[in-house]
Design a protein around this motif. Structure first.
Motif, PDB file in Angstrom:
ATOM      1  N   HIS A   1       0.738  -1.044  -0.133  1.00  0.00           N
ATOM      2  CA  HIS A   1       0.104   0.073   0.160  1.00  0.00           C
ATOM      3  C   HIS A   1       0.658   1.553  -0.003  1.00  0.00           C
ATOM      4  O   HIS A   1       2.350   1.407   0.436  1.00  0.00           O
ATOM      5  CB  HIS A   1      -1.282   0.028   1.288  1.00  0.00           C
ATOM      6  N   SER A   2      -0.014   2.624  -0.431  1.00  0.00           N
ATOM      7  CA  SER A   2       0.367   3.564  -0.286  1.00  0.00           C
ATOM      8  C   SER A   2       0.820   4.656   1.124  1.00  0.00           C
ATOM      9  O   SER A   2      -1.020   4.101   1.519  1.00  0.00           O
ATOM     10  CB  SER A   2       0.252   4.552  -1.837  1.00  0.00           C
ATOM     11  N   ASP A   3       1.157   5.217   1.775  1.00  0.00           N
ATOM     12  CA  ASP A   3       0.515   5.908   3.098  1.00  0.00           C
ATOM     13  C   ASP A   3       0.434   7.282   2.665  1.00  0.00           C
ATOM     14  O   ASP A   3       0.301   7.737   1.177  1.00  0.00           O
ATOM     15  CB  ASP A   3       1.909   6.112   4.136  1.00  0.00           C
ATOM     16  N   SER A   4      -0.363   8.108   3.122  1.00  0.00           N
ATOM     17  CA  SER A   4      -0.842   9.458   3.112  1.00  0.00           C
ATOM     18  C   SER A   4       0.268  10.138   3.111  1.00  0.00           C
ATOM     19  O   SER A   4      -0.196  11.825   4.383  1.00  0.00           O
ATOM     20  CB  SER A   4      -1.762  10.139   4.120  1.00  0.00           C
ATOM     21  N   SER A   5       1.220  10.662   2.937  1.00  0.00           N
ATOM     22  CA  SER A   5       2.137  11.804   3.180  1.00  0.00           C
ATOM     23  C   SER A   5       2.892  11.708   1.608  1.00  0.00           C
ATOM     24  O   SER A   5       2.928   9.948   1.091  1.00  0.00           O
ATOM     25  CB  SER A   5       3.675  11.294   4.029  1.00  0.00           C
ATOM     26  N   ASP A   6       3.806  12.261   0.998  1.00  0.00           N
ATOM     27  CA  ASP A   6       4.732  12.324  -0.237  1.00  0.00           C
ATOM     28  C   ASP A   6       5.917  11.265   0.874  1.00  0.00           C
ATOM     29  O   ASP A   6       6.530  10.803  -0.383  1.00  0.00           O
ATOM     30  CB  ASP A   6       5.726  13.519  -0.263  1.00  0.00           C
TER      31      ASP A   6
ATOM     32  N   SER B   1      -9.215   8.405  -6.275  1.00  0.00           N
ATOM     33  CA  SER B   1      -8.250   9.395  -6.898  1.00  0.00           C
ATOM     34  C   SER B   1      -8.217   7.960  -7.723  1.00  0.00           C
ATOM     35  O   SER B   1      -8.279   6.688  -7.471  1.00  0.00           O
ATOM     36  CB  SER B   1      -7.716   8.973  -5.426  1.00  0.00           C
ATOM     37  N   PRO B   2      -7.505   7.811  -8.930  1.00  0.00           N
ATOM     38  CA  PRO B   2      -7.265   6.686  -9.714  1.00  0.00           C
ATOM     39  C   PRO B   2      -5.655   6.089  -9.133  1.00  0.00           C
ATOM     40  O   PRO B   2      -5.379   7.110  -8.455  1.00  0.00           O
ATOM     41  CB  PRO B   2      -6.636   8.273 -11.131  1.00  0.00           C
ATOM     42  N   ILE B   3      -5.108   4.965  -9.629  1.00  0.00           N
ATOM     43  CA  ILE B   3      -4.196   4.502  -8.880  1.00  0.00           C
ATOM     44  C   ILE B   3      -2.943   5.465  -9.493  1.00  0.00           C
ATOM     45  O   ILE B   3      -1.484   4.877  -9.051  1.00  0.00           O
ATOM     46  CB  ILE B   3      -3.989   2.663  -9.336  1.00  0.00           C
ATOM     47  N   ILE B   4      -2.782   5.280 -11.246  1.00  0.00           N
ATOM     48  CA  ILE B   4      -1.645   5.796 -11.626  1.00  0.00           C
ATOM     49  C   ILE B   4      -1.927   6.950 -12.323  1.00  0.00           C
ATOM     50  O   ILE B   4      -2.945   7.648 -12.951  1.00  0.00           O
ATOM     51  CB  ILE B   4      -1.276   4.484 -12.592  1.00  0.00           C
ATOM     52  N   SER B   5      -0.141   7.860 -11.926  1.00  0.00           N
ATOM     53  CA  SER B   5      -0.638   9.594 -12.691  1.00  0.00           C
ATOM     54  C   SER B   5       0.699   9.847 -13.119  1.00  0.00           C
ATOM     55  O   SER B   5       1.997   9.369 -12.720  1.00  0.00           O
ATOM     56  CB  SER B   5      -0.609  10.558 -11.485  1.00  0.00           C
ATOM     57  N   TYR B   6       0.289  10.187 -14.642  1.00  0.00           N
ATOM     58  CA  TYR B   6       1.457  10.096 -15.671  1.00  0.00           C
ATOM     59  C   TYR B   6       1.260  11.001 -15.922  1.00  0.00           C
ATOM     60  O   TYR B   6       0.703  11.320 -17.332  1.00  0.00           O
ATOM     61  CB  TYR B   6       0.590   9.424 -16.776  1.00  0.00           C
ATOM     62  N   VAL B   7       1.762  11.669 -15.776  1.00  0.00           N
ATOM     63  CA  VAL B   7       1.963  13.505 -16.382  1.00  0.00           C
ATOM     64  C   VAL B   7       3.349  13.941 -17.010  1.00  0.00           C
ATOM     65  O   VAL B   7       4.587  14.214 -15.567  1.00  0.00           O
ATOM     66  CB  VAL B   7       1.742  14.279 -14.945  1.00  0.00           C
ATOM     67  N   ASP B   8       3.537  14.538 -17.967  1.00  0.00           N
ATOM     68  CA  ASP B   8       4.949  15.080 -18.234  1.00  0.00           C
ATOM     69  C   ASP B   8       6.285  14.107 -18.287  1.00  0.00           C
ATOM     70  O   ASP B   8       7.054  14.457 -18.306  1.00  0.00           O
ATOM     71  CB  ASP B   8       5.387  16.192 -17.271  1.00  0.00           C
ATOM     72  N   GLY B   9       5.481  12.304 -18.051  1.00  0.00           N
ATOM     73  CA  GLY B   9       6.592  11.955 -18.183  1.00  0.00           C
ATOM     74  C   GLY B   9       7.067  11.312 -17.199  1.00  0.00           C
ATOM     75  O   GLY B   9       8.225  10.527 -16.938  1.00  0.00           O
ATOM     76  N   ILE B  10       6.320  11.797 -15.992  1.00  0.00           N
ATOM     77  CA  ILE B  10       6.684  11.214 -14.057  1.00  0.00           C
ATOM     78  C   ILE B  10       5.248  10.561 -14.576  1.00  0.00           C
ATOM     79  O   ILE B  10       4.147  10.726 -14.451  1.00  0.00           O
ATOM     80  CB  ILE B  10       6.981  12.241 -13.998  1.00  0.00           C
TER      81      ILE B  10
ATOM     82  N   SER C   1       3.441   8.226 -11.028  1.00  0.00           N
ATOM     83  CA  SER C   1       2.796   7.749  -9.689  1.00  0.00           C
ATOM     84  C   SER C   1       2.359   6.994  -9.720  1.00  0.00           C
ATOM     85  O   SER C   1       1.172   6.950 -10.771  1.00  0.00           O
ATOM     86  CB  SER C   1       2.867   9.249  -9.240  1.00  0.00           C
ATOM     87  N   MET C   2       2.296   6.775  -8.247  1.00  0.00           N
ATOM     88  CA  MET C   2       1.333   5.498  -8.169  1.00  0.00           C
ATOM     89  C   MET C   2       0.540   5.620  -6.469  1.00  0.00           C
ATOM     90  O   MET C   2       1.666   5.780  -5.668  1.00  0.00           O
ATOM     91  CB  MET C   2       1.831   3.886  -8.190  1.00  0.00           C
ATOM     92  N   TYR C   3      -0.777   5.315  -6.651  1.00  0.00           N
ATOM     93  CA  TYR C   3      -1.122   5.232  -5.611  1.00  0.00           C
ATOM     94  C   TYR C   3      -1.496   3.992  -4.541  1.00  0.00           C
ATOM     95  O   TYR C   3      -2.942   4.079  -5.811  1.00  0.00           O
ATOM     96  CB  TYR C   3      -2.510   6.594  -5.302  1.00  0.00           C
ATOM     97  N   ALA C   4      -1.915   3.360  -4.181  1.00  0.00           N
ATOM     98  CA  ALA C   4      -2.196   2.051  -3.950  1.00  0.00           C
ATOM     99  C   ALA C   4      -2.410   1.474  -2.609  1.00  0.00           C
ATOM    100  O   ALA C   4      -1.622   2.185  -1.932  1.00  0.00           O
ATOM    101  CB  ALA C   4      -1.492   0.791  -4.878  1.00  0.00           C
ATOM    102  N   GLY C   5      -3.935   0.423  -2.389  1.00  0.00           N
ATOM    103  CA  GLY C   5      -4.201  -0.263  -1.142  1.00  0.00           C
ATOM    104  C   GLY C   5      -5.768  -0.853  -1.473  1.00  0.00           C
ATOM    105  O   GLY C   5      -6.335  -0.187  -1.048  1.00  0.00           O
ATOM    106  N   ASN C   6      -5.436  -1.526  -2.278  1.00  0.00           N
ATOM    107  CA  ASN C   6      -6.674  -1.819  -3.159  1.00  0.00           C
ATOM    108  C   ASN C   6      -7.502  -2.429  -2.248  1.00  0.00           C
ATOM    109  O   ASN C   6      -8.499  -2.378  -1.970  1.00  0.00           O
ATOM    110  CB  ASN C   6      -6.376  -3.339  -3.758  1.00  0.00           C
ATOM    111  N   SER C   7      -6.972  -3.025  -0.830  1.00  0.00           N
ATOM    112  CA  SER C   7      -8.056  -3.145   0.572  1.00  0.00           C
ATOM    113  C   SER C   7      -9.410  -2.226   0.970  1.00  0.00           C
ATOM    114  O   SER C   7      -9.991  -1.897   1.035  1.00  0.00           O
ATOM    115  CB  SER C   7      -7.426  -3.629   1.998  1.00  0.00           C
TER     116      SER C   7
END
Length: 357
Positions: A151-156, A217-226, A228-234
């Motif tokens: 999963h991902s946490d709630s921070s950078d 939120s989407p799971i993936i962001s793809y902006v200007d070639g960058i 990023s993923m945000y996940a935690g399916n539960s």
């Protein structure tokens, strides 16, 4: 800003496999004698000064001898593999207060600590305070001994310092978000576009006092070639329990199950057995984290105990609107919902055994 759905494999240092990294030690930074001596000296001054953790800044506690450490940590987080393990602190000799002070100082030089719970604590704990499991109502992932899904946490940035390890198990597991995406794209290119579409996430189970039940939120962001993923399916699946949340489609369910299956496949994650004093830096948008289940020692003072920081790190990373846990404004610590926050280092390193029980 160019936002695209990228249906080509993504390369670069963030696209790693655990079985390949495990053959080297390139992901471990060993502190030099000069760096260690400086951190111990500055840490002792921090303890003596006893600053308010909400207002202290990196400028108050400069660590010039650690310039190379800070540069390498920042490079790996911002444009490298997304994580770094720092080794060499002698926490078993320091005691928890000095260890926590050094950890907090290091965090100040990489970002701004943000609140992690309803009390606004900036330094939190990963330690089992009961015998609950993740199947029990109200169980917090940081306060149980179960294996956790990736999963991902709630921070950078999320950072962990090991004060004491488990009797058995409890390895920290990381997996590359880029590699998961590439595997989904290779196996099911028909499902991959769904990763760029919004899902509903369970906000209430993450924050019991949240103003809304869910956020999107989407799971993936793809902006200007960058990438990023945000996940935690539960949290996506549990959001389905709330009225008004659109039901997941069959394709979405299949995608989420495939995501979890790939993330756990042998060879993709890297497992690291924390040693006392280890500090792990992780960019939440680059890699997902988990841990294996573990057994504790019988004595409470010997139980597995990690300190945790959540950092806001503004590196100008472009992301699509409403990405990740965007409902949380990262910056100044928010006003706590409940009293009882611990904002002095000697108190902050003490476990609140009532929290999460």
């Amino acid at each position: 800003m160019t936002t695209t759905v990228n249906l080509e494999p993504i390369s670069g240092p963030s696209a790693w496999r655990g079985d390949e990294l495990a053959k080297s030690t390139e992901w471990i930074y060993h502190l030099s004698d000069a760096e260690l001596a400086e951190l111990e000296t500055v840490g002792r001054r921090f303890v003596a000064d006893d600053p308010d953790l909400r207002t202290v800044t990196a400028a108050d506690y400069p660590i010039p001898a650690c310039a190379r450490l800070n540069e390498e940590s920042a490079r790996q987080l911002d444009s490298g593999r997304g994580f770094l393990l720092v080794r060499g602190l002698k926490t078993q000799e320091y005691g928890d207060t000095l260890a926590g002070a050094i950890f907090f100082i290091l965090g100040l030089h990489l970002g701004k600590p943000i609140g992690q719970n309803q009390m606004g604590d900036l330094l939190d704990h990963v330690v089992a305070t009961s015998n609950k499991t993740m199947d029990d109502e109200g169980a917090l992932p940081s306060r149980v001994r179960d294996r956790l899904p990736f999963h991902s946490d709630s921070s950078d940035v999320v950072a962990l310092m090991c004060l004491r390890g488990a009797k058995e198990g409890g390895a920290s597991s990381l997996v590359s978000g880029t590699t998961i995406y590439n595997e989904i794209l290779r196996r099911r290119p028909d499902l991959a576009p769904l990763l760029f579409e919004p899902f509903h996430w369970d906000w209430r189970r993450q924050d019991p006092d949240s103003p809304e039940m869910t956020y999107d939120s989407p799971i993936i962001s793809y902006v200007d070639g960058i990438f990023s993923m945000y996940a935690g399916n539960s949290m996506i699946f549990s959001a389905q329990e709330y009225p008004g949340v659109p039901p997941l489609t069959d394709d979405q369910v299949e995608l989420l199950h495939l995501f979890d299956e790939i993330s756990q496949e042998p060879g993709l994650p890297i497992d690291m057995d924390f040693q006392p004093g280890d500090v792990q830096w992780l960019l939440n948008y680059a890699a997902l984290h988990s841990r294996t289940s573990y057994d504790d020692y019988a004595e409470p003072e010997r139980r597995r105990h990690l300190l945790r920081l959540w950092l806001r790190r503004d590196v100008g990373r472009p992301m699509v609107d409403r990405f990740g846990k965007h409902v949380v404004v990262m910056g100044e610590p928010s006003t706590p919902v409940k009293s009882g926050g611990r904002f002095r280092i000697a108190e902050a390193v003490q476990v609140n055994d009532d929290w999460g029980n």
